[in-house]
Design a protein around this motif. Structure first.
Motif, PDB file in Angstrom:
ATOM      1  N   PRO A  73      48.323  37.089  30.164  1.00  0.00           N
ATOM      2  CA  PRO A  73      48.664  39.084  30.856  1.00  0.00           C
ATOM      3  C   PRO A  73      47.981  39.540  31.001  1.00  0.00           C
ATOM      4  N   TYR A  74      48.008  39.733  29.390  1.00  0.00           N
ATOM      5  CA  TYR A  74      46.790  41.178  29.139  1.00  0.00           C
ATOM      6  C   TYR A  74      44.878  41.069  30.057  1.00  0.00           C
ATOM      7  N   ILE A  75      44.547  39.960  30.209  1.00  0.00           N
ATOM      8  CA  ILE A  75      43.863  39.454  30.775  1.00  0.00           C
ATOM      9  C   ILE A  75      43.533  40.372  32.160  1.00  0.00           C
ATOM     10  N   TRP A  76      44.723  39.818  32.638  1.00  0.00           N
ATOM     11  CA  TRP A  76      44.979  39.277  34.662  1.00  0.00           C
ATOM     12  C   TRP A  76      45.176  40.920  34.301  1.00  0.00           C
ATOM     13  N   SER A  77      45.679  41.520  33.498  1.00  0.00           N
ATOM     14  CA  SER A  77      46.133  43.003  33.613  1.00  0.00           C
ATOM     15  C   SER A  77      44.628  43.752  33.566  1.00  0.00           C
ATOM     16  N   GLU A  78      44.201  43.519  33.279  1.00  0.00           N
ATOM     17  CA  GLU A  78      42.297  44.472  33.231  1.00  0.00           C
ATOM     18  C   GLU A  78      41.963  44.449  34.262  1.00  0.00           C
ATOM     19  N   TYR A  79      42.227  42.690  34.560  1.00  0.00           N
ATOM     20  CA  TYR A  79      41.219  41.820  35.526  1.00  0.00           C
ATOM     21  C   TYR A  79      41.395  42.665  37.007  1.00  0.00           C
ATOM     22  N   PHE A  80      43.078  43.099  37.125  1.00  0.00           N
ATOM     23  CA  PHE A  80      43.166  43.987  38.241  1.00  0.00           C
ATOM     24  C   PHE A  80      42.921  45.821  37.946  1.00  0.00           C
ATOM     25  N   SER A  81      42.570  46.133  37.330  1.00  0.00           N
ATOM     26  CA  SER A  81      42.845  47.754  37.278  1.00  0.00           C
ATOM     27  C   SER A  81      41.570  47.168  37.120  1.00  0.00           C
ATOM     28  N   TRP A  82      39.992  46.319  36.915  1.00  0.00           N
ATOM     29  CA  TRP A  82      38.817  46.536  37.219  1.00  0.00           C
ATOM     30  C   TRP A  82      38.909  46.157  38.695  1.00  0.00           C
ATOM     31  N   LEU A  83      39.885  45.617  39.244  1.00  0.00           N
ATOM     32  CA  LEU A  83      39.459  45.391  40.802  1.00  0.00           C
ATOM     33  C   LEU A  83      40.182  46.215  41.404  1.00  0.00           C
ATOM     34  N   SER A  84      41.159  46.815  41.484  1.00  0.00           N
ATOM     35  CA  SER A  84      41.398  48.175  42.155  1.00  0.00           C
ATOM     36  C   SER A  84      39.956  49.209  42.073  1.00  0.00           C
ATOM     37  N   LYS A  85      39.192  49.001  41.235  1.00  0.00           N
ATOM     38  CA  LYS A  85      37.567  49.930  41.622  1.00  0.00           C
ATOM     39  C   LYS A  85      36.500  49.682  41.551  1.00  0.00           C
ATOM     40  N   GLN A  86      37.156  48.409  42.500  1.00  0.00           N
ATOM     41  CA  GLN A  86      35.320  48.459  42.610  1.00  0.00           C
ATOM     42  C   GLN A  86      35.454  48.020  44.289  1.00  0.00           C
ATOM     43  N   VAL A  87      34.087  48.360  45.155  1.00  0.00           N
ATOM     44  CA  VAL A  87      33.944  48.926  46.825  1.00  0.00           C
ATOM     45  C   VAL A  87      33.669  47.845  47.463  1.00  0.00           C
ATOM     46  N   SER A  88      33.996  47.520  48.684  1.00  0.00           N
ATOM     47  CA  SER A  88      33.658  46.348  49.952  1.00  0.00           C
ATOM     48  C   SER A  88      32.786  46.891  49.630  1.00  0.00           C
ATOM     49  N   GLN A 137      31.793  45.181  53.162  1.00  0.00           N
ATOM     50  CA  GLN A 137      31.670  45.738  53.771  1.00  0.00           C
ATOM     51  C   GLN A 137      31.596  47.406  54.389  1.00  0.00           C
ATOM     52  N   THR A 138      33.176  47.780  54.527  1.00  0.00           N
ATOM     53  CA  THR A 138      33.657  48.720  54.437  1.00  0.00           C
ATOM     54  C   THR A 138      32.750  50.262  53.251  1.00  0.00           C
ATOM     55  N   GLY A 139      32.695  49.545  52.593  1.00  0.00           N
ATOM     56  CA  GLY A 139      32.097  50.729  51.501  1.00  0.00           C
ATOM     57  C   GLY A 139      33.203  51.572  51.287  1.00  0.00           C
ATOM     58  N   ASN A 140      34.237  51.079  50.872  1.00  0.00           N
ATOM     59  CA  ASN A 140      35.722  51.701  49.977  1.00  0.00           C
ATOM     60  C   ASN A 140      35.954  51.185  49.410  1.00  0.00           C
ATOM     61  N   LEU A 141      37.141  51.838  48.323  1.00  0.00           N
ATOM     62  CA  LEU A 141      37.465  50.566  47.803  1.00  0.00           C
ATOM     63  C   LEU A 141      38.063  49.422  48.309  1.00  0.00           C
ATOM     64  N   LEU A 142      38.707  48.472  47.260  1.00  0.00           N
ATOM     65  CA  LEU A 142      39.140  47.441  47.823  1.00  0.00           C
ATOM     66  C   LEU A 142      40.819  47.996  48.353  1.00  0.00           C
ATOM     67  N   SER A 143      41.136  47.706  49.705  1.00  0.00           N
ATOM     68  CA  SER A 143      42.619  47.449  50.048  1.00  0.00           C
ATOM     69  C   SER A 143      43.926  46.987  49.238  1.00  0.00           C
ATOM     70  N   ILE A 144      44.301  47.411  49.026  1.00  0.00           N
ATOM     71  CA  ILE A 144      45.910  47.190  48.853  1.00  0.00           C
ATOM     72  C   ILE A 144      46.187  45.530  49.284  1.00  0.00           C
ATOM     73  N   GLY A 145      45.792  45.547  50.106  1.00  0.00           N
ATOM     74  CA  GLY A 145      45.493  44.045  51.026  1.00  0.00           C
ATOM     75  C   GLY A 145      45.107  43.056  50.957  1.00  0.00           C
ATOM     76  N   THR A 146      43.792  43.536  50.518  1.00  0.00           N
ATOM     77  CA  THR A 146      42.551  42.733  50.001  1.00  0.00           C
ATOM     78  C   THR A 146      43.574  42.280  48.494  1.00  0.00           C
ATOM     79  N   ILE A 147      43.888  43.285  47.275  1.00  0.00           N
ATOM     80  CA  ILE A 147      44.524  43.086  46.339  1.00  0.00           C
ATOM     81  C   ILE A 147      45.328  42.127  46.283  1.00  0.00           C
ATOM     82  N   ASP A 148      46.386  42.726  47.389  1.00  0.00           N
ATOM     83  CA  ASP A 148      47.540  41.588  47.582  1.00  0.00           C
ATOM     84  C   ASP A 148      47.350  40.427  47.464  1.00  0.00           C
ATOM     85  N   ARG A 149      46.077  39.790  48.485  1.00  0.00           N
ATOM     86  CA  ARG A 149      46.447  38.409  48.758  1.00  0.00           C
ATOM     87  C   ARG A 149      45.140  37.992  47.037  1.00  0.00           C
TER      88      ARG A 149
END
Length: 412
Positions: free
Chosen positions: A107-122, A124-136
């Motif tokens: 669980p610790y690895i995945w917590s770190e991963y999703f924290s990293w993922l929330s700061k990534q830029v798409s 296609q849009t040039g914006n941070l990854l949307s909640i919908g993308t992270i949820d998928r």
């Protein structure tokens, strides 16, 4: 404490235990030595109880491509769904975690991963990854590890365990806000309906089907003329239109069993559809929406073509850029709920698998329903019957006031 722990560095700890002259070794990633002790206790308990699952040496990427796809995805998911899932895994998961062994995930690895993922830029849009993308991505990984647990490649679903109750609440709250942002206001919806009268009748109908019927893109493009009942203003939804790698554009099943439904459409939309039927040549596939020109004339309309058209049209008429074509479905549901339509009826119209899905996604609209209830109590108990109550919410304004907004200029 039975067993021992060796510190390896970089938050990695090796757990040791001996039983019946057999040595058991397991390496885990933890935030602290105290957490490693908890893992050791669980490790020892599982060995003594006979429930210990030997570590799987297969990497995440190999497990997905050699096990998950062959034994689960190809038998249970639509081709387009598999394609989208693999795109997201190859873009955001495999480059960072693809070489991790299945047994090493915590669980610790995945917590770190999703924290990293929330700061990534798409890209296609040039914006941070949307909640919908992270949820998928979270949902796909949950499915992968559910299968791994079922087949005893791992002991537990560490992805699912990575989100605490607090983070789940935050995630759900953010997702609700995300859905609300992807809805049009009443004024924006009227602006869209006015502007779409000037475009090709095919795309005009696609917009009406999305916002008036709350249909998904794949459902709209899968409608056949045999599914249309002009006498009763009913459309039967039984198939969808999908884009599958190596196969092209094909007919597929709807998203869920409850997506198979018959819905009433507004008379205005059905009048437009009737006129479109009169001026559209018959095709072998009997589809309502097909290509009108080019080498694919008369063939199934490409889903991506519709999305690109709406993106350009949205920009042209200055609608919010965060509202996609699917946002018209959200808009339809939000308006119905806010106007006081029974939530079960709305859920059935949308084709949701259960009412809870509708409640969770569209809870923001229920606030307006509560205001409407308050206005009703005020009118019934406290106000003079001859007095007119001014609605406290813009959603309580009768849509009859705007009936003239939808013109049938194409039919004249």
């Amino acid at each position: 404490m039975a067993g021992s722990i060796t510190v390896k560095g970089n938050n990695k700890y090796k757990l040791w235990y001996m039983k019946d002259h057999e040595r058991y070794i397991k390496t885990v990633t933890c935030a602290s030595y105290q957490e490693a002790e908890v893992f050791l206790a669980s490790f020892v308990t599982d060995i003594n109880n006979g429930t210990y699952v030997k570590p799987c040496k297969m990497t995440l990427e190999n497990f997905v491509t050699r096990r998950y796809l062959d034994y689960y995805a190809f038998h249970n998911l639509a081709g387009e769904t598999i394609y989208k899932h693999m795109q997201e895994l190859r873009s955001w998961v495999f480059p960072k975690l693809g070489n991790y062994k299945m047994a090493d995930f915590t669980p610790y690895i995945w917590s770190e991963y999703f924290s990293w993922l929330s700061k990534q830029v798409s890209t296609q849009t040039g914006n941070l990854l949307s909640i919908g993308t992270i949820d998928r991505i979270f949902a796909v990984l949950c499915s992968v590890f559910t299968c791994a647990k079922k087949w005893q490649y791992v002991k537990s679903n560490s992805v699912k365990q990575s989100r605490s109750d607090l983070s789940n609440k935050k995630h759900k709250k953010a997702k609700k806000a995300h859905v609300q942002e992807r809805c049009l206001s009443y004024q924006e919806a009227f602006k869209l309906i006015d502007a779409v009268e000037k475009v090709d009748l095919k795309y005009q109908l696609i917009v009406h089907f999305a916002i008036a019927g709350g249909l998904r893109r794949s459902e709209i493009l899968g409608i056949k003329w045999s599914n249309v009942d002009f006498n009763s203003n009913i459309i039967k939804l039984s198939k969808s239109s999908l884009q599958v790698p190596n196969l092209g554009y094909v007919e597929g099943d709807l998203k869920t069993p409850t997506s198979h439904r018959s819905i009433y459409m507004p008379p205005t939309t059905m009048e437009l559809l009737k006129h479109y039927h009169e001026i559209t040549p018959n095709t072998d596939n009997n589809l309502v929406f097909v290509n009108n020109r080019g080498v694919r004339k008369g063939k199934r309309l490409c889903p991506a073509t519709v999305t690109r058209w709406f993106r350009l049209f949205r920009k042209k008429i200055d609608l919010p850029p965060e509202v996609p074509l699917h946002g018209l479905r959200h808009t339809s549901a939000t308006i119905l709920i806010a106007e006081g339509i029974n939530i079960k009826n709305v859920s059935s119209r949308l084709g949701h698998s259960n009412v809870d899905t509708t409640l969770n996604v569209y809870s923001h609209a229920l606030t307006n329903v509560d205001r409407l209830a308050s206005d009703t109590i005020e009118k019934c108990l406290y106000e003079d019957p001859e007095d007119e109550i001014i609605p406290s919410s813009p959603y309580t304004i009768s849509s009859k006031r705007y009936k003239s907004k939808i013109k049938l200029s194409k039919l004249k």
